[in-house]
Design a protein around this motif. Structure first.
Motif, PDB file in Angstrom:
ATOM      1  N   VAL A 360       0.857  -1.178   0.000  1.00  0.00           N
ATOM      2  CA  VAL A 360       0.000   0.000   0.000  1.00  0.00           C
ATOM      3  C   VAL A 360       0.898   1.235   0.000  1.00  0.00           C
ATOM      4  O   VAL A 360       1.969   1.219   0.602  1.00  0.00           O
ATOM      5  CB  VAL A 360      -0.933  -0.013   1.243  1.00  0.00           C
ATOM      6  CG1 VAL A 360      -0.139  -0.035   2.534  1.00  0.00           C
ATOM      7  CG2 VAL A 360      -1.889   1.168   1.239  1.00  0.00           C
ATOM      8  N   PRO A 361       0.522   2.300  -0.694  1.00  0.00           N
ATOM      9  CA  PRO A 361       1.345   3.516  -0.665  1.00  0.00           C
ATOM     10  C   PRO A 361       1.455   4.078   0.757  1.00  0.00           C
ATOM     11  O   PRO A 361       0.500   4.031   1.531  1.00  0.00           O
ATOM     12  CB  PRO A 361       0.587   4.487  -1.571  1.00  0.00           C
ATOM     13  CG  PRO A 361      -0.245   3.616  -2.449  1.00  0.00           C
ATOM     14  CD  PRO A 361      -0.619   2.442  -1.613  1.00  0.00           C
ATOM     15  N   TYR A 362       2.617   4.613   1.086  1.00  0.00           N
ATOM     16  CA  TYR A 362       2.835   5.165   2.413  1.00  0.00           C
ATOM     17  C   TYR A 362       3.637   6.454   2.306  1.00  0.00           C
ATOM     18  O   TYR A 362       4.360   6.691   1.334  1.00  0.00           O
ATOM     19  CB  TYR A 362       3.571   4.175   3.317  1.00  0.00           C
ATOM     20  CG  TYR A 362       5.003   3.938   2.903  1.00  0.00           C
ATOM     21  CD1 TYR A 362       6.046   4.707   3.416  1.00  0.00           C
ATOM     22  CD2 TYR A 362       5.314   2.955   1.971  1.00  0.00           C
ATOM     23  CE1 TYR A 362       7.351   4.508   3.002  1.00  0.00           C
ATOM     24  CE2 TYR A 362       6.611   2.744   1.550  1.00  0.00           C
ATOM     25  CZ  TYR A 362       7.625   3.525   2.076  1.00  0.00           C
ATOM     26  OH  TYR A 362       8.912   3.335   1.646  1.00  0.00           O
ATOM     27  N   PHE A 363       3.487   7.304   3.327  1.00  0.00           N
ATOM     28  CA  PHE A 363       4.316   8.497   3.472  1.00  0.00           C
ATOM     29  C   PHE A 363       5.037   8.389   4.803  1.00  0.00           C
ATOM     30  O   PHE A 363       4.399   8.309   5.862  1.00  0.00           O
ATOM     31  CB  PHE A 363       3.471   9.773   3.448  1.00  0.00           C
ATOM     32  CG  PHE A 363       4.274  11.025   3.709  1.00  0.00           C
ATOM     33  CD1 PHE A 363       4.974  11.639   2.682  1.00  0.00           C
ATOM     34  CD2 PHE A 363       4.340  11.584   4.988  1.00  0.00           C
ATOM     35  CE1 PHE A 363       5.726  12.790   2.918  1.00  0.00           C
ATOM     36  CE2 PHE A 363       5.090  12.731   5.228  1.00  0.00           C
ATOM     37  CZ  PHE A 363       5.782  13.334   4.193  1.00  0.00           C
ATOM     38  N   GLY A 364       6.367   8.395   4.764  1.00  0.00           N
ATOM     39  CA  GLY A 364       7.154   8.305   5.987  1.00  0.00           C
ATOM     40  C   GLY A 364       8.048   9.515   6.145  1.00  0.00           C
ATOM     41  O   GLY A 364       8.749   9.904   5.208  1.00  0.00           O
TER      42      GLY A 364
END
Length: 641
Positions: A360-364
């Motif tokens: 799943v796309p993520y922003f870290g």
């Protein structure tokens, strides 16, 4: 799906508590290391001079902005190398997390863990503090863990209650991302079928200039440029003096003045409350999983309340129980957490999140500060850990669907180099690199061409903010132009105008690297007049704080001048305008200050914020003001008469 803690087995007990940076060599060994280390260091720099600077006279050279280039072996830097390796051993050793034989049989050891329980405030928001649950004895080979972190303690059963193992373990719980993962699969199917729904990882390193990255993160810089085709934005100019205004700009798209003037109270401004338009909300609204990590757990400024993965609670426990300093090294923050560097804890966490949410796309967003904040030369210590992170992300295929930004807030703000012209450039030009999946440039050639072009243009924190907006919305696919506030930048997927000046993107003149200054004599009467004018200007402000003493002018340490450019000449002015860039010393406490003073028609004016360039520690403990604490010397510290 639960996360499991595996108990020790035949490999022996992990080593949980030891120094990460060793200095235990004899004086004779250290002297030998100093000479050989310096030789190796200079040789390494030689190989990087052409790689990082291309032999150009300017980092960028456009009608709106020209920024002078320096060789990384500039005499302004190398003159400070003398004696540097003697301060700490050339060997930087990070012990492994396990040893083949700890000398104890598993049957003779008793281990337990305590859950890390995040605290919340009266409104239900997570804060920087956490508590520990009651000890739970570990008896099975595997133990289910539902928390984000635990503190594990092991004792020898023979009655000695001195811990033989003490460590904090971090967990990325897959169930937190399960709903978003299922939604994504329903909408788009397999992850590979939606390559342009790119994950984004921001790896921030405090106080890292571009020049210093080339010098001291040799392996990282080379690997990023040669193996990952990284984009190196040479004209990335900071927005404000320290971390706060720069991160406000790229995370919220606000100037510091606007941020401080918001309708929310001071208690809200400290921690990016839910009312603020923090950039990870753009990604969350697009179905992204969000994550956050930093190695200064006590900071109230970075305190997100609405991300799925948040290691603050566990790191706060680590700070209390296993963090340690290295004596006489001058760190403001603990560089070690048990057997690991604090930065490595964050990089491992970032990697664990990326592995856990690969479907799943993520922003870290991850920020490290402890190693690099205080000492220019210590940056070399994180070279291998950062390179290892990049290499692992590539080898495991994570970079095939992730954009990684390697970014800083500013260069070194203190020290001897800071008082030179090179030091002035370095502090204003933080590192900023972008790594895109290898397929991006062929699938989206126009945005890619613009990104490449912009590596030689003046760019700002606001541009970074708008670029992140474009990645969240995927507007870069259509090269769609969105309206933004005046002087607040644009997405780097679109070409930055050649005519751009610092004023066009709200970069204050005193922080603008486009200004070109030449040495002037310290005996010039105007130089001393400008320096004394600076002290009078500061004293006028300090008068509002009765617990601070008035400053006294001591001497000018360096002086440079710039004449007749657009930034220093008012549009209606016909007289000669000269801007003096000064480093001066005041008393008490031998404070060194950098000041930009404009001289026109016999009138003097301090431009922007006067910056302190040496440390002031606890000298200003009697006031709470972000600006004037740099200059304040509290009366109670004066010697008794």
């Amino acid at each position: 799906m639960p996360t499991w803690l595996t108990h020790f087995g035949s490999a022996g007990l992990p080593l949980g508590y030891s120094a990460s940076l060793t200095r235990s060599r004899s004086v004779r060994e250290r002297k030998h290391t100093s000479a050989t280390s310096l030789t190796r260091l200079l040789k390494r720099y030689q190989t990087l001079s052409s790689e990082g600077n291309d032999g150009d006279s300017y980092l960028i050279n456009t009608p709106g902005c020209a920024i002078q280039n320096f060789d990384v072996l500039s005499p302004e830097f190398t003159k400070f190398l003398k004696g540097y390796p003697k301060r700490w051993s050339d060997a930087v050793h990070v012990p492994g997390t396990s040893v083949p034989n700890y000398g104890l049989a598993p049957s003779s050891v008793e281990c337990s863990y305590r859950k890390v329980i995040p605290r919340t405030d009266k409104e239900g928001f997570r804060n920087v503090r956490s508590t520990l649950g009651d000890p739970v004895l570990i008896t099975a080979p595997e133990t289910r863990i539902d928390e984000d972190g635990i503190l594990v303690t092991c004792f020898e059963n023979a009655g000695n209650r001195t811990p033989v193992y003490l460590n904090v373990h971090y967990f990325v719980q897959p169930q937190k991302a399960q709903e978003k993962a299922e939604d994504f699969k329903r909408q788009y199917g397999d992850r590979s079928a939606q390559p342009d729904k790119l994950s984004v990882m921001v790896v921030g390193i405090d106080s890292l200039s571009r020049f210093n990255m080339i010098r001291h993160m040799t392996e990282t810089y080379r690997y990023a440029m040669q193996e990952l085709e990284a984009l190196d934005f040479r004209g990335y100019n900071k927005q404000g003096a320290n971390t706060r205004p720069n991160t406000i700009a790229f995370l919220l798209g606000m100037t510091r003045d606007k941020f401080d003037a918001t309708e929310f109270g001071p208690e809200d401004r400290g921690g990016f409350r839910s009312e603020f338009p923090v950039i990870w909300k753009d990604f969350a609204n697009e179905g992204y999983v969000t994550a956050y990590g930093d190695d200064v757990a006590g900071s109230q400024f970075f305190n997100p309340h609405d991300v799925e993965y948040f290691q603050r609670g566990a790191f706060a426990v680590s700070q209390r129980h296993i963090a340690h300093f290295i004596p006489n090294m001058g760190f403001s923050y603990a560089p070690c957490q048990g057997s690991k560097m604090s930065a490595s804890v964050i990089y491992d966490y970032a990697l664990d999140v990326a592995r856990s949410v690969k479907d799943v796309p993520y922003f870290g967003f991850y920020w490290t500060c402890a190693i690099t904040h205080d000492m220019l030369m210590m940056t070399r210590v994180i070279d291998q850990p950062v390179k290892t992170l990049l290499k692992t992300l590539k080898e495991e295929g994570i970079l095939n669907h992730t954009v990684l930004f390697l970014v800083s807030d500013h260069g070194a703000r203190y020290g001897k180099l800071r008082n030179t012209y090179l030091g002035n450039l370095e502090v204003n030009l933080p590192a900023f690199m972008a790594i895109f999946p290898p397929w991006f440039k062929s699938l989206y050639p126009k945005p890619w061409r613009n990104l490449v072009t912009n590596t030689r243009r003046l760019v700002s924190n606001f541009d970074f903010h708008e670029t992140l907006h474009d990645l969240a919305s995927r507007d870069y696919i259509l090269n769609k132009v969105k309206p933004v506030e005046a002087n607040h930048g644009q997405s780097l997927f679109r070409e930055v105008p050649e005519t751009r000046t610092c004023a066009d993107v709200s970069i204050p003149l005193h922080l603008c690297a486009c200004e070109n200054y030449d040495d002037v004599s310290l005996d010039d009467p105007l130089v001393e007049a400008a320096a004394k004018f600076t002290v009078d200007y500061l004293n006028e402000g300090l008068a509002k704080f009765p617990d601070c003493v008035q400053l006294h002018f001591d001497k000018v340490l360096s002086a440079r001048a710039s004449s007749g450019n657009n930034g220093t000449r008012p549009s209606a002015a016909k007289q000669l305008v000269t801007a003096f860039l000064l480093v001066l010393q005041t008393q008490p406490a031998s404070a060194t200050l950098e000041s930009l003073v404009r001289s026109a028609g016999g009138e003097l004016q301090v431009v922007g914020e006067v910056q302190r360039t040496n440390r002031y520690g606890n000298q200003s403990h009697c006031i709470d003001n972000d600006i004037f604490r740099q200059y304040c010397f509290c009366r109670d510290q004066l010697p008794e008469e």
